[in-house]
Design an enzyme around this catalytic site. Sequence first.
Site, PDB file in Angstrom:
ATOM      1  N   GLU A  57      -4.870  -3.579   3.411  1.00 34.66           N
ATOM      2  CA  GLU A  57      -5.676  -4.067   4.526  1.00 34.66           C
ATOM      3  C   GLU A  57      -5.626  -3.080   5.698  1.00 34.66           C
ATOM      4  OE1 GLU A  57      -5.081  -8.857   3.691  1.00 34.66           O
ATOM      5  OE2 GLU A  57      -3.630  -7.787   4.879  1.00 34.66           O
ATOM      6  N   TYR A  58      -4.422  -2.527   5.935  1.00 28.72           N
ATOM      7  CA  TYR A  58      -4.285  -1.552   7.016  1.00 28.72           C
ATOM      8  C   TYR A  58      -5.153  -0.314   6.724  1.00 28.72           C
ATOM      9  CZ  TYR A  58      -2.387   1.769  10.323  1.00 28.72           C
ATOM     10  OH  TYR A  58      -2.278   2.689  11.331  1.00 28.72           O
ATOM     11  N   ASP A  59      -5.040   0.158   5.472  1.00 29.39           N
ATOM     12  CA  ASP A  59      -5.813   1.336   5.059  1.00 29.39           C
ATOM     13  C   ASP A  59      -7.304   1.140   5.282  1.00 29.39           C
ATOM     14  OD1 ASP A  59      -3.809   2.936   4.344  1.00 29.39           O
ATOM     15  OD2 ASP A  59      -4.111   2.801   2.164  1.00 29.39           O
ATOM     16  N   GLU A  74       4.150  14.152  -8.053  1.00 28.96           N
ATOM     17  CA  GLU A  74       5.399  13.398  -7.849  1.00 28.96           C
ATOM     18  C   GLU A  74       5.043  11.944  -7.562  1.00 28.96           C
ATOM     19  OE1 GLU A  74       6.990  15.179  -4.316  1.00 28.96           O
ATOM     20  OE2 GLU A  74       6.973  17.174  -5.208  1.00 28.96           O
ATOM     21  N   LYS A 117       4.880   8.751  -5.325  1.00 24.13           N
ATOM     22  CA  LYS A 117       4.909   8.576  -3.871  1.00 24.13           C
ATOM     23  C   LYS A 117       5.816   7.394  -3.579  1.00 24.13           C
ATOM     24  CE  LYS A 117       2.025   8.228   0.223  1.00 24.13           C
ATOM     25  NZ  LYS A 117       2.520   6.987   0.814  1.00 24.13           N
ATOM     26  N   ASP A 152       7.641   4.523  -1.789  1.00 23.32           N
ATOM     27  CA  ASP A 152       7.220   3.633  -0.716  1.00 23.32           C
ATOM     28  C   ASP A 152       8.445   3.254   0.103  1.00 23.32           C
ATOM     29  OD1 ASP A 152       5.587   2.140   0.809  1.00 23.32           O
ATOM     30  OD2 ASP A 152       5.307   0.516  -0.633  1.00 23.32           O
ATOM     31  N   ARG A 154      10.673  10.019  11.195  1.00 24.55           N
ATOM     32  CA  ARG A 154       9.479  10.818  11.436  1.00 24.55           C
ATOM     33  C   ARG A 154       8.905  10.583  12.837  1.00 24.55           C
ATOM     34  NH1 ARG A 154       4.251  10.296   7.727  1.00 24.55           N
ATOM     35  NH2 ARG A 154       4.167   8.269   8.730  1.00 24.55           N
ATOM     36  N   TYR A 196      11.849  15.567  -1.116  1.00 24.95           N
ATOM     37  CA  TYR A 196      10.702  16.198  -1.783  1.00 24.95           C
ATOM     38  C   TYR A 196      10.168  17.436  -1.084  1.00 24.95           C
ATOM     39  CZ  TYR A 196       8.890  12.654   1.431  1.00 24.95           C
ATOM     40  OH  TYR A 196       8.689  11.857   2.518  1.00 24.95           O
ATOM     41  N   LYS A 204      -3.593   6.876  -4.231  1.00 24.39           N
ATOM     42  CA  LYS A 204      -3.056   5.535  -3.983  1.00 24.39           C
ATOM     43  C   LYS A 204      -3.287   4.615  -5.171  1.00 24.39           C
ATOM     44  CE  LYS A 204      -2.099   4.172  -0.043  1.00 24.39           C
ATOM     45  NZ  LYS A 204      -0.834   3.996   0.675  1.00 24.39           N
ATOM     46  N   CYS A 239       6.768 -39.291 -10.354  1.00 25.73           N
ATOM     47  CA  CYS A 239       6.116 -38.233 -11.124  1.00 25.73           C
ATOM     48  C   CYS A 239       4.615 -38.280 -10.834  1.00 25.73           C
ATOM     49  CB  CYS A 239       6.380 -38.445 -12.616  1.00 25.73           C
ATOM     50  SG  CYS A 239       5.396 -37.365 -13.655  1.00 25.73           S
ATOM     51  N   CYS A 284       2.941 -39.484 -14.561  1.00 23.90           N
ATOM     52  CA  CYS A 284       3.160 -40.800 -15.186  1.00 23.90           C
ATOM     53  C   CYS A 284       3.705 -41.821 -14.195  1.00 23.90           C
ATOM     54  CB  CYS A 284       4.087 -40.669 -16.387  1.00 23.90           C
ATOM     55  SG  CYS A 284       5.791 -40.314 -15.917  1.00 23.90           S
ATOM     56  N   CYS A 297      11.412 -35.637 -14.318  1.00 25.44           N
ATOM     57  CA  CYS A 297      10.788 -36.859 -14.797  1.00 25.44           C
ATOM     58  C   CYS A 297      11.475 -37.132 -16.138  1.00 25.44           C
ATOM     59  CB  CYS A 297       9.289 -36.618 -14.998  1.00 25.44           C
ATOM     60  SG  CYS A 297       8.504 -37.928 -15.937  1.00 25.44           S
ATOM     61  N   CYS A 326       5.819 -39.129 -20.850  1.00 24.85           N
ATOM     62  CA  CYS A 326       4.992 -38.569 -19.765  1.00 24.85           C
ATOM     63  C   CYS A 326       3.980 -37.599 -20.380  1.00 24.85           C
ATOM     64  CB  CYS A 326       5.865 -37.842 -18.748  1.00 24.85           C
ATOM     65  SG  CYS A 326       4.900 -36.980 -17.498  1.00 24.85           S
TER      66      CYS A 326
HETATM   67  S1  IVH Z   1       5.073  15.110   0.895  1.00 24.60           S
HETATM   68  C1  IVH Z   1       3.346  17.601   4.056  1.00 24.60           C
HETATM   69  N1  IVH Z   1       5.929  13.777  -1.194  1.00 24.60           N
HETATM   70  O1  IVH Z   1       4.322   9.553   2.155  1.00 24.60           O
HETATM   71  C2  IVH Z   1       3.502  16.505   3.088  1.00 24.60           C
HETATM   72  N2  IVH Z   1       5.521  12.590   0.821  1.00 24.60           N
HETATM   73  O2  IVH Z   1       1.694   9.261   3.536  1.00 24.60           O
HETATM   74  C3  IVH Z   1       4.581  15.627   3.457  1.00 24.60           C
HETATM   75  N3  IVH Z   1       6.048  10.206   0.678  1.00 24.60           N
HETATM   76  O3  IVH Z   1       5.077  11.050   5.212  1.00 24.60           O
HETATM   77  C4  IVH Z   1       4.827  14.547   2.540  1.00 24.60           C
HETATM   78  N4  IVH Z   1       6.722  10.212  -1.404  1.00 24.60           N
HETATM   79  O4  IVH Z   1       6.887   9.658   3.995  1.00 24.60           O
HETATM   80  C5  IVH Z   1       5.543  13.722   0.101  1.00 24.60           C
HETATM   81  N5  IVH Z   1       6.733  12.748  -3.105  1.00 24.60           N
HETATM   82  C6  IVH Z   1       6.346  12.671  -1.824  1.00 24.60           C
HETATM   83  C7  IVH Z   1       6.359  11.478  -1.101  1.00 24.60           C
HETATM   84  C8  IVH Z   1       5.932  11.469   0.228  1.00 24.60           C
HETATM   85  C9  IVH Z   1       6.534   9.483  -0.322  1.00 24.60           C
HETATM   86  C10 IVH Z   1       5.701   9.671   2.019  1.00 24.60           C
HETATM   87  C11 IVH Z   1       6.166  10.511   3.163  1.00 24.60           C
HETATM   88  C12 IVH Z   1       4.911  10.925   3.867  1.00 24.60           C
HETATM   89  C13 IVH Z   1       3.993   9.848   3.486  1.00 24.60           C
HETATM   90  C14 IVH Z   1       2.563  10.303   3.591  1.00 24.60           C
END
Ligand code: IVH
Length: 660
Positions: free
Chosen positions: A30-32, A110, A112, A114, A133, A221, A308, A402, A405, A420, A425
């Site tokens: 929703e945020y996205d 890689e 991502k 969360d 960050r 990463y 995503k 219930c 029944c 029950c 039943c």
């Molecule tokens: S690279 C310059 N690699 O996702 C690129 N980010 O929406 C820097 N994240 O700020 C990020 N897994 O907190 C990178 N394998 C991954 C990641 C990753 C999660 C997060 C990270 C970043 C955010 C971007």
Amino acid sequence: MSKIDDLRKLLHYHNHRYYVQDDPELTDGEYDTLYRKLLELEQKDPSLITPDSSTQRVGTTPSDKFEKVKHSKKMLSLSNAMNVDELIQFDLRIKKDLAVNDTDIEYIVEPKLDGFSIEAVYEDNVFVLGSTRGDGDTGEDVTTNLKTVRSIPLILNNSIMDRLEIRGEVVMEKSEFEQLNKLRSETGKQLFANPRNSAAGSIRQLDPKITAKRNLKAYFYALGSLDEAKFKKHEDALEHIKNIGFKITEYKKCENINEAVAACKRFESLRNDFKFEIDGAVVKVNDLSIQTRLGERARNPRWAIAYKFAPQEATTLIKDIILQVGRTGVLTPVAILDPVKISGVKISRATLHNLDEISKKDIRIGDTVILHRAGDVIPKIVKVVESKRTGNEIKYMMQENCPVCKSKLVKLENEIAYRCLNPKCPSIIKEKIKHFVSRRAMNIEGLGNKLVDQMVDNKIINNVSDIYLLNLKKISFLDRFGEKSANNLFNSIADSKSCDLQRLIFALGIRHVGESTSKALVDWYCNIDKIINADKESLVSINDIGTEATDSILNYFSDEQNLMILNQLKTAGVNMELKKTIGQRPFDGKKFVFSGTLSTLTRSSAQSMVEKLGGQTINSISKSIDYLVVGLEPGSKITKAKKLGVNIIDETNFIKLVQG
Ligand code: IVH
């Protein structure tokens, strides 16, 4: 006020809830959507961009709880690809920027993570500073808290760099998150919406003792300042990161964008097998000199993109709470929801398990809730969005009778559930039959839930043995039941007569007797008469059968009604004996345990391979296990297996074994 101002304000509000309060009201999806809408409006007319727009900064301003830390190099975010086409566009744009239309670009893909992004700084191999960050330029000093995260080394194994800035993600594993929320609900604390918020909440709070208790993990990463003289490729940097003592996730090197797309999809299909939440896959240009050439925009690098995954969460409204009667008579409260789609599936109900769950999470009729659905798992309500309360919500009151029944409900000693106890039943009868015919039990196709309901309501069947007395005449007046579907149904009923005995035992629905106990009973006693006549002493001597199951088995077979139904099943010709397998299968009698994430197979497909070849998969290590198959991050089973001398094999050798 203009639409764009409203949108900007809304995003500010949700940013604050997410980053500062660690308590979002919106799902990421929703945020996205809001964020993309703002981006779109600004792109259409760049004169509308204001310096404080959410699109102009990374993350948010740091809160004043911690000292501020200026990052020596901006901590960037990633732009998103919502589908495969946007990944292809990303590759085309790179080729255009580099003016190399026909050359493949090599990528690293890689997962991502969360979680919560952090930076750690090491000087002469010693951890000196840890920060969040923040807004990308300035974060918060959380060194003391990060020092409690054991996967962040305090001293490095000989990094080749004097000063090392490393970036990664702090995560809370899913199991840890479940436990933490359970504890919080028991102690009346507000629940975390998801593992990411609980990781963030654990890092961004002032008492490091609390952080230490949370059992967080950190994966890394990227290096902040990269020295191209030392590393040519991103993968070299990743390997260095690993060698000097950090955790990295698995990654896949891809020759071109098509391979990268396949890798993204593979990660998506394995998403639920990861111990921690992943919400996408990150595609990064492998060659560091190309990364430098491509450079970055205000917020994102041009050389990386986040693919995503479909969201697994949604917010919705609880319209009502009803009681459902299960086959054992237990009443389960179920939330009736305003229907929402999560990863393509419409959800209109969610189980609330029991009354304790309702009161611990303080779920009320009329509440807005966060709903989570992972893979095929039943959707569950994570938490109530308290800020959406209007005061008109209604607390749930347990009923006395219930709902089906009307007999009086009973709460047995030592149980949280209400039951029950009326064996007649209609709901209990229906649920028992539905279990009997289900895929893992007698597997009678064509006898779906609605049909069972109709047949019981019309008194065509009253118990499981009546299924075998069905004929055309009996079912002819049911809605929408043609001759063809009737014949299909009769065929599958007939087929079910030759089911393995262990399926029949499981199908009876004896309490505490699941599939593995059923199999143990059949392996031991070989036929139904011996099982019926087994005494306590004999039952407890079987390894895989616990005391609760023993009592329940004895109880079940001492009931005249149950014995009568079994007799009717026998008369109908249902198989009551262990069938000898014809010919040997390669894994006959072999027991397998799996641990960790497999990289090419899903856990369930590996397990079904074992079963097809005659083997069994077991959850825990013991001396009787033949193989422990280890994937990534195998956990403690490996230590136990080593101690007991169990064969340990990796995925490649497992596949070889399967292929013979
Ligand atoms: S690279 C310059 N690699 O996702 C690129 N980010 O929406 C820097 N994240 O700020 C990020 N897994 O907190 C990178 N394998 C991954 C990641 C990753 C999660 C997060 C990270 C970043 C955010 C971007």
